[in-house]
Scaffold this active site. Structure first.
Site, short mmCIF file in Angstrom:
data_model
loop_
_atom_site.label_atom_id
_atom_site.label_comp_id
_atom_site.label_asym_id
_atom_site.label_seq_id
_atom_site.Cartn_x
_atom_site.Cartn_y
_atom_site.Cartn_z
CG HIS A 267 7.80 6.63 13.27
ND1 HIS A 267 6.89 7.65 13.22
CD2 HIS A 267 7.27 5.63 12.52
CE1 HIS A 267 5.86 7.30 12.48
NE2 HIS A 267 6.06 6.07 12.04
N GLY B 35 4.12 1.39 -0.73
CA GLY B 35 4.98 1.33 -1.91
C GLY B 35 4.27 1.84 -3.16
NE ARG C 17 -1.68 -2.09 3.35
CZ ARG C 17 -2.05 -2.72 4.47
NH1 ARG C 17 -3.33 -2.78 4.79
NH2 ARG C 17 -1.16 -3.25 5.28
N1 LIG Z 1 7.92 4.86 8.73
C1 LIG Z 1 6.67 5.23 8.56
O1 LIG Z 1 6.28 6.36 8.84
C2 LIG Z 1 5.70 4.25 7.98
C3 LIG Z 1 6.05 2.93 7.91
N2 LIG Z 1 5.17 2.01 7.40
C4 LIG Z 1 5.64 0.64 7.34
O2 LIG Z 1 5.86 0.29 5.97
C5 LIG Z 1 5.73 -1.12 5.81
C6 LIG Z 1 4.78 -1.43 4.65
O3 LIG Z 1 3.46 -1.03 4.98
P1 LIG Z 1 2.25 -1.34 3.96
O4 LIG Z 1 2.64 -0.88 2.60
O5 LIG Z 1 1.02 -0.83 4.58
O6 LIG Z 1 2.23 -2.93 3.98
P2 LIG Z 1 1.68 -3.91 2.85
O7 LIG Z 1 1.39 -5.19 3.54
O8 LIG Z 1 0.60 -3.26 2.07
O9 LIG Z 1 2.93 -4.09 1.89
C7 LIG Z 1 4.07 -4.80 2.30
C8 LIG Z 1 4.97 -5.03 1.11
O10 LIG Z 1 6.09 -5.77 1.57
C9 LIG Z 1 6.26 -6.94 0.75
N3 LIG Z 1 6.80 -8.00 1.60
C10 LIG Z 1 6.23 -8.57 2.69
N4 LIG Z 1 7.03 -9.54 3.18
C11 LIG Z 1 8.13 -9.56 2.38
C12 LIG Z 1 9.32 -10.36 2.36
N5 LIG Z 1 9.53 -11.32 3.25
N6 LIG Z 1 10.21 -10.10 1.39
C13 LIG Z 1 9.99 -9.15 0.47
N7 LIG Z 1 8.91 -8.38 0.43
C14 LIG Z 1 7.99 -8.59 1.38
C15 LIG Z 1 4.85 -7.27 0.24
O11 LIG Z 1 4.92 -8.06 -0.91
C16 LIG Z 1 4.33 -5.86 -0.02
O12 LIG Z 1 4.84 -5.38 -1.25
C17 LIG Z 1 5.25 -1.65 7.18
O13 LIG Z 1 6.34 -2.15 7.91
C18 LIG Z 1 4.67 -0.41 7.83
O14 LIG Z 1 4.64 -0.50 9.24
C19 LIG Z 1 3.96 2.37 6.93
C20 LIG Z 1 3.57 3.67 6.99
C21 LIG Z 1 4.39 4.72 7.53
O1 LIG Z 2 1.47 3.54 12.42
C1 LIG Z 2 1.98 2.72 11.60
O2 LIG Z 2 2.18 1.53 11.83
C2 LIG Z 2 2.39 3.28 10.28
C3 LIG Z 2 3.24 4.43 10.59
O3 LIG Z 2 4.36 4.29 11.03
C4 LIG Z 2 2.62 5.75 10.61
O4 LIG Z 2 1.68 6.02 9.85
O5 LIG Z 2 3.08 6.57 11.39
#
Ligand SMILES: NC(=O)C1=CN([C@@H]2O[C@H](COP(=O)(O)OP(=O)(O)OC[C@H]3O[C@@H](n4cnc5c(N)ncnc54)[C@H](O)[C@@H]3O)[C@@H](O)[C@H]2O)C=CC1
Ligand SMILES: O=C([O-])CC(=O)C(=O)O
Length: 317
Positions: free
Chosen positions: A178, A14, A12
């Site tokens: 964070h 990405g 999502r």
């Molecule tokens: N730092 C921040 O502010 C934020 C961090 N995140 C983090 O970003 C990450 C992704 O979130 P979403 O896109 O919502 O998750 P999602 O579940 O929609 O996407 C995850 C992606 O990772 C891939 N993936 C999962 N396991 C894998 C593996 N073993 N090897 C390779 N690829 C793998 C999936 O195929 C998919 O493309 C999460 O860890 C989330 O907590 C999300 C929003 C904000």
């Molecule tokens: O809350 C989460 O897991 C995703 C994230 O890091 C954010 O949106 O701040």
């Protein structure tokens, strides 16, 4: 003109990051990377993205691949792959599972794309930034995480709304994890250039309520719609534009600090950093005594979990 690759491009965050990055004028190519087996989804994401270009006048090239070798030549690799938390989980709960994924990719990326920056998004982002730094073998100024930039954006919106001013009038920062131990820097918060505590109405600001909202923002959104997408996606694009445009903006990202904040360091955590085409440089700062104490707590929490994770990775548990 630059090539930006996204690892986790079927996810999502990405997918939306691909859209926001494609609109950055310095970007020549957006490369979508997904695991073998995700070819159809990647092809669909690429086609959907390209469909938007005629409306926006975007002329980036979009490619996709399930072969990590194709990341060669990337200027920045945005890492969004891994598990996301469920409403009842904390970001730290994801540490072990995501660290294994990040360490494995970082090791390969270090060899395949030795000249690229790595931008970590995967949570818990401070710890994953440190894992990527260690396992990629890159320099500290080449690896950074989305960190508290997104939290700072959330705080900025809340302050602007309370004071009924445009967001551009508010400058503020959250440093530290964070996550729950994040530290708002009221000493570095200004409205219209005036230090916030010099405004008489500051006495009426519901500081604790606002900070509670900022801390729980991600969890609330996940509980209601499944994931945070647009906030992180826009934040990712801001950081990438700042680097590629050599803008020298100071943004609050997760970066490795040695001793830049009151001699506190040896951790990757959210700090103000100058960002330009050569990378990310934490800015030495001096803050109020309470802020220092809270930052120290946040650092100790993140350093502790980071060390546990390194031990687990090193022992192959
Ligand atoms: N730092 C921040 O502010 C934020 C961090 N995140 C983090 O970003 C990450 C992704 O979130 P979403 O896109 O919502 O998750 P999602 O579940 O929609 O996407 C995850 C992606 O990772 C891939 N993936 C999962 N396991 C894998 C593996 N073993 N090897 C390779 N690829 C793998 C999936 O195929 C998919 O493309 C999460 O860890 C989330 O907590 C999300 C929003 C904000
Ligand atoms: O809350 C989460 O897991 C995703 C994230 O890091 C954010 O949106 O701040």
């Amino acid at each position: 003109m630059a090539k930006v690759a996204i690892v986790g491009a079927t996810g999502r965050v990405g997918q939306y990051a691909a859209l926001t990055i494609s609109r950055i004028p310095y970007v020549r190519e957006v490369q979508l990377y997904g695991r073998p087996g995700s070819e159809d989804v990647l092809d669909g994401v690429a086609r959907d993205l390209i469909d938007s270009f005629a409306a926006t006048g975007t002329d980036s090239h979009v490619s996709w691949s399930c072969n990590l070798e194709d990341l060669k030549g990337s200027d920045i690799i945005v890492f969004t792959a891994g598990v996301a938390r469920k409403p009842q989980q904390t970001r730290i709960d994801l540490a072990v599972e995501n660290a294994r994924i990040v360490a494995d990719f970082a090791q390969k990326i270090g060899k395949i794309a030795p000249d690229s920056f790595i931008m970590m998004v995967t949570n818990p982002v401070d710890i994953m930034t440190h894992v990527a730094l260690r396992y990629s073998g890159k320099k500290p100024n080449e690896v950074f995480g989305l960190g508290t930039h997104l939290d700072s954006m959330r705080l900025k919106s809340s302050i602007a709304s309370f004071f009924q001013v445009h967001v551009s009038e508010v400058h503020t920062r959250i440093i530290g994890e964070h996550g729950d131990s994040m530290v708002p820097l009221w000493s570095a918060t200004t409205i219209g250039g005036i230090q916030i505590s010099n405004l008489p109405s500051f006495a009426h600001v519901p500081i604790e309520d606002i900070m509670q909202q900022v801390r729980s923002a991600g969890q609330k959104i996940i509980a209601s719609k499944g994931a945070t997408v647009w906030g992180p996606g826009e934040a990712i694009a801001t950081l990438i534009r700042t680097i590629l445009g050599n803008e020298n903006r100071i943004l609050t990202v997760s970066a490795y600090i040695k001793a830049e904040v009151h001699n506190i360091g040896d951790v990757c955590i959210g700090v103000p950093a100058r960002m330009n085409r050569s990378g990310v440089y934490p800015v030495p700062i001096r803050i109020e005594p309470t802020e220092v104490r809270n930052f120290q707590n946040s650092v100790e929490k993140i350093r502790g979990v980071t060390q546990e994770i390194f031990t687990i990775l090193e022992n192959g548990e």
